[in-house]
Motif scaffolding. Structure first.
Motif, PDB file in Angstrom:
ATOM      1  N   GLU A  23      25.162 -23.889  35.464  1.00 26.28           N
ATOM      2  CA  GLU A  23      23.896 -24.350  34.885  1.00 26.28           C
ATOM      3  C   GLU A  23      23.434 -23.449  33.737  1.00 26.28           C
ATOM      4  OE1 GLU A  23      24.414 -25.798  38.950  1.00 26.28           O
ATOM      5  OE2 GLU A  23      24.373 -23.755  38.116  1.00 26.28           O
ATOM      6  N   MET A  24      23.989 -22.250  33.640  1.00 31.15           N
ATOM      7  CA  MET A  24      23.588 -21.301  32.605  1.00 31.15           C
ATOM      8  C   MET A  24      24.554 -21.270  31.426  1.00 31.15           C
ATOM      9  SD  MET A  24      22.454 -18.166  35.136  1.00 31.15           S
ATOM     10  CE  MET A  24      21.904 -17.122  33.783  1.00 31.15           C
ATOM     11  N   ARG A  31      23.523 -19.811  22.506  1.00 33.11           N
ATOM     12  CA  ARG A  31      22.982 -18.551  21.998  1.00 33.11           C
ATOM     13  C   ARG A  31      24.012 -17.832  21.126  1.00 33.11           C
ATOM     14  NH1 ARG A  31      21.194 -16.994  26.357  1.00 33.11           N
ATOM     15  NH2 ARG A  31      22.918 -15.715  27.116  1.00 33.11           N
ATOM     16  N   VAL A  32      25.270 -17.808  21.560  1.00 31.62           N
ATOM     17  CA  VAL A  32      26.318 -17.169  20.762  1.00 31.62           C
ATOM     18  C   VAL A  32      26.504 -17.910  19.436  1.00 31.62           C
ATOM     19  CG1 VAL A  32      28.817 -16.810  20.633  1.00 31.62           C
ATOM     20  CG2 VAL A  32      27.552 -16.082  22.656  1.00 31.62           C
ATOM     21  N   VAL A  46      27.796 -29.200  28.812  1.00 31.98           N
ATOM     22  CA  VAL A  46      28.519 -28.635  29.944  1.00 31.98           C
ATOM     23  C   VAL A  46      28.383 -29.588  31.123  1.00 31.98           C
ATOM     24  CG1 VAL A  46      28.722 -26.706  31.540  1.00 31.98           C
ATOM     25  CG2 VAL A  46      28.153 -26.280  29.136  1.00 31.98           C
ATOM     26  N   LEU A  47      29.519 -30.002  31.675  1.00 35.23           N
ATOM     27  CA  LEU A  47      29.544 -30.984  32.749  1.00 35.23           C
ATOM     28  C   LEU A  47      30.096 -30.361  34.025  1.00 35.23           C
ATOM     29  CD1 LEU A  47      31.136 -33.917  30.700  1.00 35.23           C
ATOM     30  CD2 LEU A  47      28.699 -33.506  31.116  1.00 35.23           C
ATOM     31  N   LEU A 203      33.150 -18.042  31.791  1.00 31.31           N
ATOM     32  CA  LEU A 203      32.191 -18.067  30.691  1.00 31.31           C
ATOM     33  C   LEU A 203      32.562 -17.028  29.633  1.00 31.31           C
ATOM     34  CD1 LEU A 203      29.628 -19.115  29.351  1.00 31.31           C
ATOM     35  CD2 LEU A 203      28.308 -17.510  30.753  1.00 31.31           C
ATOM     36  N   ASP A 204      32.996 -15.853  30.042  1.00 28.72           N
ATOM     37  CA  ASP A 204      33.471 -14.852  29.083  1.00 28.72           C
ATOM     38  C   ASP A 204      34.542 -15.444  28.173  1.00 28.72           C
ATOM     39  OD1 ASP A 204      31.874 -12.771  30.086  1.00 28.72           O
ATOM     40  OD2 ASP A 204      33.398 -12.139  31.517  1.00 28.72           O
ATOM     41  N   LEU A 205      35.517 -16.108  28.790  1.00 28.80           N
ATOM     42  CA  LEU A 205      36.615 -16.704  28.020  1.00 28.80           C
ATOM     43  C   LEU A 205      36.109 -17.798  27.093  1.00 28.80           C
ATOM     44  CD1 LEU A 205      39.730 -16.037  28.144  1.00 28.80           C
ATOM     45  CD2 LEU A 205      38.419 -15.113  30.045  1.00 28.80           C
TER      46      LEU A 205
END
Length: 283
Positions: A23-24, A31-32, A46-47, A203-205
């Motif tokens: 969800e984040m 933001r990036v 995002v699904l 998420l990092d990737l």
């Protein structure tokens, strides 16, 4: 290169970074894009689940706005030349359902040849994985990210499709898989960033992939091809390829990633195989 994702100074080698709730993800990606002034896409979606991020991205960009679509889990992911791409599902002891990155960049009215999109996406995926694992990786034509040594197991792959004026660039990266998460048919030919010692989250990737793809498409074609060639692992090796229903086996003399492969066959013939319609046969 950004190495921060691999862990902070207070982490011990045995600690694993926890997954950010899906969800984040959208806010983090947006933001990036905003703070780093990335220009590749204007919309992020995002699904939790979708049959294919390729199809979802085509719908998300139908109004003419370039979009990035990410899914926690795909039920019908596909790969190059009609192959299936298996994202994998988490076991009960893992926090999130998905194990890998499944993302499609829908680029509207970008006048870029499919071959250039393919190598740019492959290079971006390779760089993102390199930031995660901390070592240089290889590119196996046309766009597979692999280990440079040993079994050259695959970490990531790319699929480029076109619909009307939109290029759909799908990228899949193995992140949280363990060895037994991969189908038996892969026979030890796949690996994940975590299996290579990375503590980076999905998420990092995704964030690093978004940065790297934006940068790769801003580079001139010759420099892009040169960067790709530095990571090539096929030249000098004996390989088997399939094109137009025929198989060709021999030593790879050169790879021109946007056009063709130069192959010397067993009987000494020199063959040029077109990049877009040739596939590497995996033993």
């Amino acid at each position: 290169m950004r190495w921060a994702m691999c862990g902070g100074p207070n982490e011990t080698p045995d600690e694993t970074r926890s997954e950010t709730p899906i969800e984040m993800w959208q806010d983090a990606i947006e933001r990036v894009i905003r703070e780093e002034r990335l220009t590749l896409v204007k919309r992020v979606m995002v699904l939790a689940e979708t049959e294919s991020t390729q199809d979802a991205a085509a719908r998300a960009s139908a109004d003419g706005v370039s979009a990035l679509v990410v899914a926690d889990r795909q039920t019908g992911g596909r790969g190059r030349l009609g192959r299936q791409w298996v994202q994998g599902e988490a076991h009960e002891h893992k926090a999130a359902r998905g194990l890998g990155v499944a993302a499609t960049f829908a680029l509207v009215k970008r006048d870029l040849p499919p071959a250039r999109l393919s190598i740019a996406a492959g290079l971006a995926a390779c760089r993102a994985c390199e930031v995660s694992v901390g070592v240089q990786l290889g590119l196996r034509w046309p766009n597979d990210v692999v280990e440079r040594d040993g079994g050259q197991r695959k970490l990531a792959g790319v699929l480029v499709e076109s619909k009307a004026e939109t290029a759909l660039v799908g990228i899949g990266i193995n992140v949280r898989h363990e060895a037994d998460d991969f189908p038996a048919v892969l026979g030890g030919r796949a690996v994940s960033t975590s299996m290579l010692g990375s503590r980076a989250t999905r998420l990092d990737l995704l964030l690093e992939l978004t940065r790297q793809f934006d940068r790769a498409l801003a580079v001139d074609p010759d420099s892009l091809a040169a960067e790709w060639s530095k990571r090539d692992i096929l030249v000098g090796s004996r390989r088997r390829f399939e094109h137009a229903g025929h198989r060709y086996e021999g030593t790879v003399q050169g790879v021109q990633p946007t056009s063709h492969i130069d192959l010397v066959t067993e009987d000494g013939r020199r063959v040029q195989l077109p990049a877009l319609t040739t596939s590497l046969v995996h033993e």
